[in-house]
Motif scaffolding. Structure first.
Motif, short mmCIF file in Angstrom:
data_model
loop_
_atom_site.label_atom_id
_atom_site.label_comp_id
_atom_site.label_asym_id
_atom_site.label_seq_id
_atom_site.Cartn_x
_atom_site.Cartn_y
_atom_site.Cartn_z
N PRO A 82 38.20 53.19 35.33
CA PRO A 82 39.14 52.24 34.74
C PRO A 82 38.49 50.89 34.41
CG PRO A 82 39.54 52.48 37.10
CD PRO A 82 38.53 53.54 36.72
N ARG A 124 30.61 41.57 46.72
CA ARG A 124 30.29 42.78 45.98
C ARG A 124 31.52 43.41 45.33
NH1 ARG A 124 29.07 48.34 45.96
NH2 ARG A 124 30.21 48.78 47.88
N LYS A 125 32.70 43.23 45.97
CA LYS A 125 33.90 43.83 45.38
C LYS A 125 34.19 43.22 44.00
CE LYS A 125 37.65 41.00 47.35
NZ LYS A 125 38.18 40.54 46.05
N VAL A 156 34.70 50.81 51.43
CA VAL A 156 33.53 49.93 51.55
C VAL A 156 32.49 50.28 50.48
CG1 VAL A 156 31.59 49.29 53.03
CG2 VAL A 156 33.89 49.55 54.01
N ASP A 157 32.19 51.57 50.36
CA ASP A 157 31.09 51.98 49.47
C ASP A 157 31.49 51.93 48.00
OD1 ASP A 157 29.68 52.42 51.76
OD2 ASP A 157 30.01 54.59 51.78
N GLU A 158 32.70 52.38 47.69
CA GLU A 158 33.10 52.49 46.28
C GLU A 158 33.74 51.21 45.75
OE1 GLU A 158 32.66 55.33 44.35
OE2 GLU A 158 31.59 56.26 46.02
N LEU A 159 34.58 50.58 46.57
CA LEU A 159 35.28 49.39 46.07
C LEU A 159 34.64 48.08 46.54
CD1 LEU A 159 37.37 51.60 45.39
CD2 LEU A 159 39.15 49.90 45.78
N GLY A 160 33.67 48.18 47.44
CA GLY A 160 32.96 46.97 47.87
C GLY A 160 33.76 46.10 48.83
N ASP A 184 43.48 45.43 42.92
CA ASP A 184 44.46 45.40 41.83
C ASP A 184 44.70 46.81 41.29
OD1 ASP A 184 42.26 46.00 40.29
OD2 ASP A 184 42.13 44.03 39.33
N ARG A 240 37.46 61.29 34.30
CA ARG A 240 36.72 60.61 35.36
C ARG A 240 36.05 59.31 34.88
NH1 ARG A 240 39.55 62.11 38.32
NH2 ARG A 240 39.32 63.23 40.29
N GLU A 259 40.22 61.89 45.25
CA GLU A 259 40.24 63.24 44.66
C GLU A 259 38.85 63.87 44.73
OE1 GLU A 259 43.95 63.11 41.52
OE2 GLU A 259 41.94 62.87 40.71
N LEU A 318 43.63 48.36 38.70
CA LEU A 318 42.41 49.10 38.31
C LEU A 318 41.68 49.62 39.55
CD1 LEU A 318 40.99 46.67 35.56
CD2 LEU A 318 42.45 48.67 35.25
N GLY A 319 41.67 48.82 40.60
CA GLY A 319 41.02 49.23 41.84
C GLY A 319 41.74 50.41 42.47
N LEU A 346 44.15 43.25 50.66
CA LEU A 346 42.76 43.62 50.34
C LEU A 346 42.36 43.21 48.92
CD1 LEU A 346 42.74 47.19 51.94
CD2 LEU A 346 41.81 45.07 52.90
N ASP A 347 43.29 42.61 48.18
CA ASP A 347 42.99 42.13 46.82
C ASP A 347 42.50 43.27 45.91
OD1 ASP A 347 42.83 40.22 44.81
OD2 ASP A 347 40.75 39.67 45.28
N MET A 352 40.65 58.15 42.23
CA MET A 352 39.57 59.04 41.75
C MET A 352 38.62 59.38 42.89
SD MET A 352 38.38 57.67 38.05
CE MET A 352 39.43 57.70 36.61
N VAL A 367 43.30 52.76 40.87
CA VAL A 367 42.88 53.94 40.10
C VAL A 367 41.51 54.42 40.55
CG1 VAL A 367 42.36 54.87 37.81
CG2 VAL A 367 44.28 53.29 38.09
N GLU A 368 40.60 53.46 40.76
CA GLU A 368 39.27 53.85 41.25
C GLU A 368 39.36 54.57 42.59
OE1 GLU A 368 37.18 49.87 41.05
OE2 GLU A 368 35.65 51.24 40.31
N ARG A 401 30.64 44.07 41.42
CA ARG A 401 30.54 45.47 40.97
C ARG A 401 31.44 45.75 39.77
NH1 ARG A 401 34.77 48.34 42.38
NH2 ARG A 401 33.76 50.33 42.00
N ARG A 402 32.36 44.83 39.49
CA ARG A 402 33.26 45.00 38.34
C ARG A 402 32.73 44.32 37.08
NH1 ARG A 402 39.13 45.37 40.88
NH2 ARG A 402 39.70 45.16 38.71
#
Lengths: 414, 81
Positions: free
Chosen positions: A134, A65-66, B15-19, B38, A131, B50, B40-41, B35-36, B47, B43-44, A69-70
């Motif tokens: 990315p 999923r990681k 777990v929930d946001e980045l999978g 990158d 927001r 925050e 962009l991850g 955890l691989d 956010m 930055v996610e 989801r991208r």
């Protein structure tokens, strides 16, 4: 010097009827419709509240999923179809593999990651530009699918993207074949995808009056060439082919479905969405494919029509077929499988290429379903409602796109 | 907010946001190497931090974070002074 021959050695599809080529073929011969009320979002604000969705698609079945989801849904559909096609072809490249330098990908799309566009514009309006994810740009860009497939399948040769609306996947297959013919690649993944069953895209097509509004009977709504057709049914899905040079395929004794033997292109140069009256542009694309293959029209045994079920397309395409094939047009089976799949836009040409190749292999032509009332303007043999056994050695597949893009592909038995 | 509570919430976000897989996440784990995740991850993740902890994380502070524990520490300092 004779040009290099290009053959198809792998096929995959995820579409409203099935998640594999074999299931898809069975559904086509059974005359099933993929149209149903929309489940992906609440369609209550729309004038058309049904579509041909891909059912039960689980991206996590293909990757963690990681990673899934991208990727936009449209990219995931092409990725899944490509996995099937590569497995079917029996081809695997490793990262840094020298053979991977001569393998590439062309993926077509109509409107790319429009689902992500819609959701991120919601973020922009509700929470401001700071927001925006990315991942928004990589997921929206129309070339994401080509990029993702080149990365994950280690295809380090030519990697590109065709964006010609509903002709995109046919352009992708034709362009990929040309890349092999030029000698710069031996293997090309080629196809297209669309994941545009979104409120934004449906609203836009509805405003164009392009969609069927047969909300009380979605399965009967896509009725190409029938007098009572009232617009297309939006579908989503992907098709992917593995193309190889004849030499590369035969050297490894690959199974060959057929040959990409002709590629014709033209522009209507007339109107951004309407076909040129008389179908001259479409006719030149078909004639171009015949000329490219060096064959006469009466050698074609079946046409998989663009056949969108819009009043304008189906009448114009009929005229175009008659102008190219003359008397042979009256004996030539022509069907629109969009009657079953709906219109997958940038994915359609690839899914229909899978059908064209299966027709060569199986000797059976899939039907146009929902054909009940003849239209005087559509007077060809549309293979109404039942599949037909017809041994065919050459099949033409038409794809025409908004913008006036006309593409015909000719596939032949080897 | 207790440090343990911050850490638990951070793991949930990963777990929930980045999978990410819950079992892979330790306080010592490095985002990029272990955890691989990158750039962009990352930055996610920032956010998400925050939004969920109601803190502001300037870029120059964010650049210093390399492990899960460092992220938890930064949030803890912002919340608890």
């Amino acid at each position: 010097m004779d040009r290099r021959r290009v053959v198809v050695t792998g096929m995959g599809t995820v579409n409203p009827l099935a998640h594999s080529v074999d299931e898809f073929w069975a559904a086509l011969l059974a005359g099933k419709s993929g149209a149903a009320p929309i489940t992906l979002f609440d369609p209550s604000g729309l004038t058309t509240r049904f579509a041909a969705e891909v059912k039960g698609f689980d991206p996590d079945a293909y990757m963690p999923r990681k990673d899934s989801r991208r990727l936009d849904r449209s990219t995931m559909l092409f990725w899944a179809a490509t996995k099937q096609a590569m497995d079917d072809a029996g081809l695997v490249f490793e990262d840094g593999d020298p053979a991977g330098l001569r393998a590439g990908v062309v993926c077509g799309t109509g409107i790319g990651g429009i689902g992500t566009t819609q959701s991120q514009i919601d973020v922009l309006n509700n929470r401001g530009p700071g927001r925006i994810s990315p991942l928004a740009i990589p997921m929206i860009m129309s070339n994401q699918a080509a990029g993702a497939v080149s990365i994950d399948f280690h295809l380090a040769g030519p990697s590109t993207c065709t964006v010609t609306a509903c002709a995109a996947a046919a352009n992708a297959i034709g362009d990929a074949a040309e890349i092999i013919r030029r000698g710069v690649a031996d293997v090309m993944v080629a196809g297209g995808m669309e994941g545009a069953v979104t409120e934004f895209a449906m609203g836009g097509f509805a405003s164009m009056k392009a969609l069927s509004t047969r909300n009380d009977d979605p399965e009967a709504a896509s009725r190409p060439f029938d007098r009572d057709r009232d617009g297309f049914v939006l579908g989503e899905g992907a098709g992917s082919l593995v193309l190889e040079s004849w030499e590369h395929a035969t050297a490894r004794e690959a199974h060959i479905y057929g040959e990409v033997s002709g590629y014709g292109m033209s522009a209507d140069a007339y109107h951004i969405t309407l076909p040129r009256p008389g179908g001259g542009g479409a006719a030149r694309a078909m004639q171009g494919a015949l000329d490219d293959a060096g064959i006469a029209g009466d050698e074609v045994g079946y046409i998989n029509a663009h056949g969108t079920s819009t009043p304008a397309n189906d009448a114009t395409e009929t005229l175009a077929i008659k102008s190219v094939f003359g008397r042979h047009a009256q004996r030539l089976p022509v069907s629109s499988t969009k009657s079953m799949t709906g219109h997958m836009l940038g994915g359609a040409g690839a899914v229909e290429a899978v059908i064209a190749l299966k027709t060569l292999v199986e000797g059976v032509v899939p039907p146009t379903i929902n054909y009940t009332t003849p239209d005087p303007e559509c007077d060809l043999d549309y293979v109404p409602n039942e599949p037909r056994e017809v041994p065919v050695r050459r099949v033409l597949s038409n794809s025409f796109g908004f913008g006036g893009h006309n593409v015909s592909l000719l596939f032949s038995s080897v | 907010m207790e440090r343990s509570e911050i850490e638990a919430k951070l793991v949930d976000l990963l777990v929930d946001e980045l999978g990410l897989e819950r079992d892979d996440i330790t306080m010592e784990a490095k985002f990029e190497e272990d955890l691989d995740v990158d750039s962009l991850g990352v930055v996610e993740l920032l956010m998400a931090l925050e939004d969920n902890f109601d803190v502001k994380i300037p870029d120059e502070e964010a650049e210093k974070i390399t492990t899960v524990g460092e992220a938890a520490e930064m949030v803890s300092q912002k919340l608890n002074g």
